[in-house]
Design a protein around this motif. Structure first.
Motif, PDB file in Angstrom:
ATOM      1  N   GLN A 406       0.696  -1.268   0.030  1.00  0.00           N
ATOM      2  CA  GLN A 406      -0.040   0.023   0.020  1.00  0.00           C
ATOM      3  C   GLN A 406       0.777   1.237  -0.108  1.00  0.00           C
ATOM      4  OE1 GLN A 406      -3.081  -0.016   3.080  1.00  0.00           O
ATOM      5  NE2 GLN A 406      -4.215  -1.565   1.978  1.00  0.00           N
ATOM      6  N   ALA A 407       2.004   1.221   0.395  1.00  0.00           N
ATOM      7  CA  ALA A 407       2.943   2.334   0.473  1.00  0.00           C
ATOM      8  C   ALA A 407       2.826   3.341  -0.802  1.00  0.00           C
ATOM      9  CB  ALA A 407       4.178   2.118   0.884  1.00  0.00           C
ATOM     10  N   PRO A 408       3.091   2.768  -1.941  1.00  0.00           N
ATOM     11  CA  PRO A 408       3.131   3.602  -3.266  1.00  0.00           C
ATOM     12  C   PRO A 408       1.769   4.392  -3.331  1.00  0.00           C
ATOM     13  CG  PRO A 408       4.088   1.580  -3.656  1.00  0.00           C
ATOM     14  CD  PRO A 408       3.421   1.508  -2.181  1.00  0.00           C
ATOM     15  N   TYR A 409       0.840   3.927  -2.934  1.00  0.00           N
ATOM     16  CA  TYR A 409      -0.591   4.555  -3.083  1.00  0.00           C
ATOM     17  C   TYR A 409      -0.682   5.617  -2.289  1.00  0.00           C
ATOM     18  CZ  TYR A 409      -1.987   0.230  -5.554  1.00  0.00           C
ATOM     19  OH  TYR A 409      -1.895  -1.059  -6.509  1.00  0.00           O
ATOM     20  N   LEU A 410      -0.114   5.237  -0.931  1.00  0.00           N
ATOM     21  CA  LEU A 410      -0.310   6.504  -0.002  1.00  0.00           C
ATOM     22  C   LEU A 410       0.430   7.419  -0.444  1.00  0.00           C
ATOM     23  CD1 LEU A 410      -1.231   7.515   2.749  1.00  0.00           C
ATOM     24  CD2 LEU A 410       0.914   6.374   3.823  1.00  0.00           C
ATOM     25  N   ARG A 411       1.901   7.420  -0.966  1.00  0.00           N
ATOM     26  CA  ARG A 411       2.802   8.256  -1.541  1.00  0.00           C
ATOM     27  C   ARG A 411       1.794   9.432  -2.432  1.00  0.00           C
ATOM     28  NH1 ARG A 411       7.601   7.171  -5.607  1.00  0.00           N
ATOM     29  NH2 ARG A 411       5.890   6.304  -6.628  1.00  0.00           N
ATOM     30  N   ASP A 412       0.791   8.840  -3.229  1.00  0.00           N
ATOM     31  CA  ASP A 412      -0.056   9.674  -4.100  1.00  0.00           C
ATOM     32  C   ASP A 412      -0.591  10.605  -3.488  1.00  0.00           C
ATOM     33  OD1 ASP A 412       1.320   8.081  -6.452  1.00  0.00           O
ATOM     34  OD2 ASP A 412      -0.551   7.368  -6.723  1.00  0.00           O
ATOM     35  N   THR A 413      -1.356  10.332  -2.365  1.00  0.00           N
ATOM     36  CA  THR A 413      -2.038  11.072  -1.591  1.00  0.00           C
ATOM     37  C   THR A 413      -1.315  12.194  -0.788  1.00  0.00           C
ATOM     38  OG1 THR A 413      -3.675   9.119  -0.938  1.00  0.00           O
ATOM     39  CG2 THR A 413      -3.577  11.193   0.295  1.00  0.00           C
ATOM     40  N   LEU A 414      -0.150  11.604  -0.331  1.00  0.00           N
ATOM     41  CA  LEU A 414       0.740  12.631   0.345  1.00  0.00           C
ATOM     42  C   LEU A 414       1.331  13.621  -0.517  1.00  0.00           C
ATOM     43  CD1 LEU A 414       2.559  10.232   2.918  1.00  0.00           C
ATOM     44  CD2 LEU A 414       0.664  11.671   3.533  1.00  0.00           C
ATOM     45  N   MET A 415       1.523  13.250  -1.713  1.00  0.00           N
ATOM     46  CA  MET A 415       1.920  14.325  -2.546  1.00  0.00           C
ATOM     47  C   MET A 415       1.071  15.463  -3.050  1.00  0.00           C
ATOM     48  SD  MET A 415       4.562  12.228  -5.331  1.00  0.00           S
ATOM     49  CE  MET A 415       4.978  13.543  -6.148  1.00  0.00           C
ATOM     50  N   ASP A 416      -0.079  15.046  -3.138  1.00  0.00           N
ATOM     51  CA  ASP A 416      -1.263  15.693  -3.440  1.00  0.00           C
ATOM     52  C   ASP A 416      -1.620  16.735  -2.248  1.00  0.00           C
ATOM     53  OD1 ASP A 416      -1.894  14.622  -5.760  1.00  0.00           O
ATOM     54  OD2 ASP A 416      -3.780  13.336  -4.952  1.00  0.00           O
ATOM     55  N   ALA A 417      -0.934  16.536  -1.101  1.00  0.00           N
ATOM     56  CA  ALA A 417      -1.068  17.540  -0.072  1.00  0.00           C
ATOM     57  C   ALA A 417       0.039  18.194   0.238  1.00  0.00           C
ATOM     58  CB  ALA A 417      -1.776  16.711   1.158  1.00  0.00           C
ATOM     59  N   GLY A 418       1.008  18.294  -0.587  1.00  0.00           N
ATOM     60  CA  GLY A 418       2.300  19.126  -0.445  1.00  0.00           C
ATOM     61  C   GLY A 418       3.643  18.525   0.067  1.00  0.00           C
ATOM     62  N   LEU A 419       3.785  17.410   0.067  1.00  0.00           N
ATOM     63  CA  LEU A 419       4.548  16.621   0.858  1.00  0.00           C
ATOM     64  C   LEU A 419       5.708  16.074  -0.184  1.00  0.00           C
ATOM     65  CD1 LEU A 419       2.889  14.802   3.861  1.00  0.00           C
ATOM     66  CD2 LEU A 419       4.662  16.642   3.755  1.00  0.00           C
ATOM     67  N   LEU A 420       6.903  16.145   0.137  1.00  0.00           N
ATOM     68  CA  LEU A 420       8.024  15.207  -0.640  1.00  0.00           C
ATOM     69  C   LEU A 420       7.785  13.725   0.094  1.00  0.00           C
ATOM     70  CD1 LEU A 420      11.650  16.426  -0.994  1.00  0.00           C
ATOM     71  CD2 LEU A 420      11.205  14.175  -0.169  1.00  0.00           C
ATOM     72  N   VAL A 421       7.715  12.714  -0.792  1.00  0.00           N
ATOM     73  CA  VAL A 421       7.737  11.409  -0.259  1.00  0.00           C
ATOM     74  C   VAL A 421       8.801  10.688  -1.085  1.00  0.00           C
ATOM     75  CG1 VAL A 421       6.576   9.522   0.415  1.00  0.00           C
ATOM     76  CG2 VAL A 421       5.371  11.833   0.393  1.00  0.00           C
ATOM     77  N   GLU A 422       9.750  10.136  -0.697  1.00  0.00           N
ATOM     78  CA  GLU A 422      10.798   9.308  -1.824  1.00  0.00           C
ATOM     79  C   GLU A 422      11.330   8.181  -0.480  1.00  0.00           C
ATOM     80  OE1 GLU A 422      11.248   7.872  -4.065  1.00  0.00           O
ATOM     81  OE2 GLU A 422      12.382   9.275  -5.582  1.00  0.00           O
ATOM     82  N   THR A 423      11.987   7.208  -1.350  1.00  0.00           N
ATOM     83  CA  THR A 423      12.803   6.138  -0.494  1.00  0.00           C
ATOM     84  C   THR A 423      14.084   6.100  -1.206  1.00  0.00           C
ATOM     85  OG1 THR A 423      11.890   4.552  -1.975  1.00  0.00           O
ATOM     86  CG2 THR A 423      10.686   4.861  -0.004  1.00  0.00           C
ATOM     87  N   LEU A 424      15.181   5.410  -0.356  1.00  0.00           N
ATOM     88  CA  LEU A 424      16.462   5.124  -0.938  1.00  0.00           C
ATOM     89  C   LEU A 424      16.893   4.043   0.113  1.00  0.00           C
ATOM     90  CD1 LEU A 424      18.787   5.819   1.383  1.00  0.00           C
ATOM     91  CD2 LEU A 424      17.991   8.104   0.203  1.00  0.00           C
ATOM     92  N   GLU A 425      17.608   3.161  -0.695  1.00  0.00           N
ATOM     93  CA  GLU A 425      18.229   1.831   0.051  1.00  0.00           C
ATOM     94  C   GLU A 425      19.821   1.293  -0.218  1.00  0.00           C
ATOM     95  OE1 GLU A 425      18.560  -0.854  -2.624  1.00  0.00           O
ATOM     96  OE2 GLU A 425      18.341   0.855  -3.742  1.00  0.00           O
ATOM     97  N   THR A 426      20.196   0.585   0.684  1.00  0.00           N
ATOM     98  CA  THR A 426      21.534   0.254   0.647  1.00  0.00           C
ATOM     99  C   THR A 426      21.457  -1.131   1.128  1.00  0.00           C
ATOM    100  OG1 THR A 426      23.711   0.946   1.070  1.00  0.00           O
ATOM    101  CG2 THR A 426      22.109   1.680   2.642  1.00  0.00           C
ATOM    102  N   ALA A 427      22.774  -1.685   1.472  1.00  0.00           N
ATOM    103  CA  ALA A 427      22.985  -2.683   2.149  1.00  0.00           C
ATOM    104  C   ALA A 427      24.499  -2.592   2.937  1.00  0.00           C
ATOM    105  CB  ALA A 427      22.944  -3.930   1.458  1.00  0.00           C
ATOM    106  N   ALA A 428      24.618  -3.225   3.620  1.00  0.00           N
ATOM    107  CA  ALA A 428      26.092  -3.288   4.585  1.00  0.00           C
ATOM    108  C   ALA A 428      26.166  -4.515   5.432  1.00  0.00           C
ATOM    109  CB  ALA A 428      26.023  -1.860   5.477  1.00  0.00           C
ATOM    110  N   THR A 429      27.301  -4.635   5.876  1.00  0.00           N
ATOM    111  CA  THR A 429      27.871  -5.718   6.785  1.00  0.00           C
ATOM    112  C   THR A 429      27.200  -5.567   8.088  1.00  0.00           C
ATOM    113  OG1 THR A 429      29.866  -4.868   7.204  1.00  0.00           O
ATOM    114  CG2 THR A 429      30.117  -6.094   5.396  1.00  0.00           C
ATOM    115  N   TRP A 430      26.908  -6.690   8.917  1.00  0.00           N
ATOM    116  CA  TRP A 430      26.776  -6.312  10.296  1.00  0.00           C
ATOM    117  C   TRP A 430      27.404  -5.320  10.921  1.00  0.00           C
ATOM    118  CZ3 TRP A 430      21.798  -7.496  10.846  1.00  0.00           C
ATOM    119  CH2 TRP A 430      21.327  -8.769  10.346  1.00  0.00           C
ATOM    120  N   SER A 431      28.703  -5.421  10.717  1.00  0.00           N
ATOM    121  CA  SER A 431      29.453  -4.573  11.410  1.00  0.00           C
ATOM    122  C   SER A 431      29.513  -2.721  11.134  1.00  0.00           C
ATOM    123  CB  SER A 431      31.212  -4.921  11.077  1.00  0.00           C
ATOM    124  OG  SER A 431      31.479  -4.803  10.017  1.00  0.00           O
TER     125      SER A 431
END
Length: 553
Positions: A406-431
């Motif tokens: 559902q998150a991408p659908y909610l993003r549409d609603t929040l963008m309609d109300a003047g919000l920046l909504v974006e994601t990013l991702e990465t990976a790393a070792t446990w340390s």
């Protein structure tokens, strides 16, 4: 074009009113976001809700097709007139992907990244002939599956500004063969996840690759981007499930992968997986499938702190007890999740009485034979309790499972109300994970804080491995209505520099696209980039295959 569900032009989906010329936005803010959550966002962000709807689709600016009559005639001769389209709607529906910046541009009426035509080959042979013809004609080719790229993977940016065509894979969207004894299925690249699962269910099988884009993304897209699904901790990333594929290139056709295994030199299958369309078009996939699990169990746990939760999951990984689905939310994401959930007041009270009121929510999921699921759950539960975890039960886990797309659908609603909504991702070792987590949060907060307003930076760990895990970050901030594109570009640049400097990967499952390519050399090295360039030069000497992604300038 073939009948199939489509994303909206200016949002996630499903396609609906905007096809008739109306702006495609999200659901009503008051209906989609509970009052307590709206108040929290307003206080946390310094945000005043305001209507910022997209322009009407009819008002989106789209220039005339630049495809020459010579090129159009050649393409029609190859594919038939019914499979070559230059009309406005066909081009708009394949204008870029679904990143925040993609949507922002189209909401503002900019479709400058739309292709000049949309073509739909139906076979490997037609695709190879199409690529050869486009190479001769000087026409750029961008493969288009579900259109869900969030890293600018469909922009078709060409340094020579040549005309471009989107290669729609919708005609190659069938299950072609099923080898039951070998647990292999052969499919077309345009097939979507739900359709594959429906076909396999009739034989008691499943594929089990479920990214958040599952409703719309295609199997060819998963391969081209080295996708990871929500159950990848258990069943593996998409690349782990590919036994072989067919790649059509301007220089010919490659048949890659020889199940069950081969030692005949380096595995060239790895060149196609993650190639993002720069080498050609994937036209067929041979995938590993498995019996549909008779039992699945999803449950919630909580930890007082993020470090405690990380340490507990690390122990599961060390003892080979990671569940099939693992998702640890930090305090900010947990707070937002509970505020958004209907009927969560009792759960919040329970967490406070346990001393976990400002803690972290963990969702774990298990699938398989009943005896094995019980044994794995019991063994993992012991370690989670030893690490300070409190079991919340299945209601929490099942709630996440019901709402996980559902998150991408909610993003549409929040963008309609003047919000920046974006994601990013990465990976790393446990340390390295704790350092990466702190560095990314700090970079985003510093770059997006202005005039007393600050962003909400929410993170969760997912996709666990023996050596580390993925970190997924969601950013919500009051949008700069004067310079919205520059606002996010600055934040993204700061976050990427920070995560790479702290030991994270450039990307875990979103791919490189146009967004990440300036940093590719930092991950694979200058010689690695030159190796990729050499392969592309051999397969695509005219550089027509999805220029502007993956390889840096």
């Amino acid at each position: 074009m073939p009948e199939q569900p489509e994303l909206t032009i200016q949002g996630w989906g499903p396609a609906g009113p905007d096809a008739d010329g109306q702006a495609g936005g999200g659901a009503d803010l008051e209906a989609a976001v509970p009052r307590t959550a709206r108040r929290y966002l307003a206080k946390e962000l310094g945000w005043s809700p305001r209507p910022t709807p997209p322009v009407a689709v009819a008002d989106i600016r789209l220039g005339p097709s630049r495809l020459t009559e010579e090129a159009r005639t050649a393409l029609v001769d190859l594919l038939g007139a019914e499979n070559v389209h230059t009309d406005r709607e066909s081009r708009l529906r394949r204008a870029g992907g679904k990143s925040y910046l993609d949507l922002l541009r189209r909401r503002e009426g900019d479709a400058s990244d739309a292709p000049d035509a949309v073509v739909a080959p139906g076979t490997t042979e037609e695709t190879a002939a199409l690529l050869s013809a486009c190479s001769e004609l000087g026409v750029v080719v961008v493969p288009f599956g579900g259109g869900t790229s969030v890293v600018g993977g469909l922009a078709g940016i060409d340094p020579d500004d040549r005309p471009s065509v989107a290669v729609d894979l919708g005609r190659m969207a069938s299950v072609q063969a099923l080898d039951l004894p070998s647990s292999l299925v052969t499919v077309g690249p345009g097939l979507r996840g739900p359709a594959l699962e429906q076909a396999l269910a009739a034989e008691g099988l499943t594929f089990g690759h479920l990214p958040q884009s599952w409703e719309f993304a295609t199997l060819g897209g998963y391969a081209a981007t080295r996708s990871a699904g929500q159950s990848s901790t258990g069943v593996g990333r998409f690349g782990d499930l590919v036994a072989g594929l067919t790649l059509a290139t301007p220089s010919g056709v490659l048949e890659l992968g020889h199940p069950p295994a081969s030692a005949a030199g380096p595995d060239l299958l790895g060149l196609a997986l993650g190639s993002e369309g720069i080498l050609g078009v994937i036209t067929e996939l041979r995938l590993r499938v498995r019996p549909k699990p008779p039992v699945s169990s999803y449950e919630g746990w909580s930890f007082r702190t993020w470090p405690a939760g990380l340490a507990a999951i690390q122990q599961l990984a060390r003892h080979d007890l990671l569940p099939d689905v693992v998702r640890l939310s930090d305090q900010d994401e947990t707070r937002a999740t509970l505020l958004m959930a209907s009927g969560a007041r009792m759960l919040r009270t329970t967490l406070r009485t346990r001393g976990h009121g400002e803690g972290c929510l963990l969702v774990v999921g298990w699938e398989g034979l009943p005896t094995m699921v019980r044994a794995r759950m019991q063994s993992a539960a012991s370690l989670l309790r030893d690490g300070g975890g409190h079991r919340l039960g299945r209601r929490v886990g099942e709630s996440w499972k019901r709402h996980r797309f559902q998150a991408p659908y909610l993003r549409d609603t929040l963008m309609d109300a003047g919000l920046l909504v974006e994601t990013l991702e990465t990976a790393a070792t446990w340390s390295a994970l704790p350092t990466v987590y702190d560095a990314v949060r700090r970079a985003l907060r510093e770059s997006l804080t202005r005039d007393g307003r600050r962003p909400l930076v929410m993170s969760h760990l997912s996709h666990g491995y023996p050596t580390g895990a993925s970190l997924y970050v969601t950013v919500v901030a009051d949008r700069d209505d004067a310079l919205p594109i520059q606002q996010w570009l600055g934040a993204k640049r700061a976050a990427t520099d920070a995560l790479l400097g702290a030991g994270g990967t450039l990307t875990h499952h979103h791919a490189v696209g146009a967004v990440h390519r300036p940093w590719l050399e930092r991950e694979v090295g200058p010689l690695g980039v030159e190796v990729l360039r050499a392969v592309k030069q051999r397969l695509d000497p005219q550089g027509i295959c999805n220029p502007g992604v993956l390889l840096p300038d």
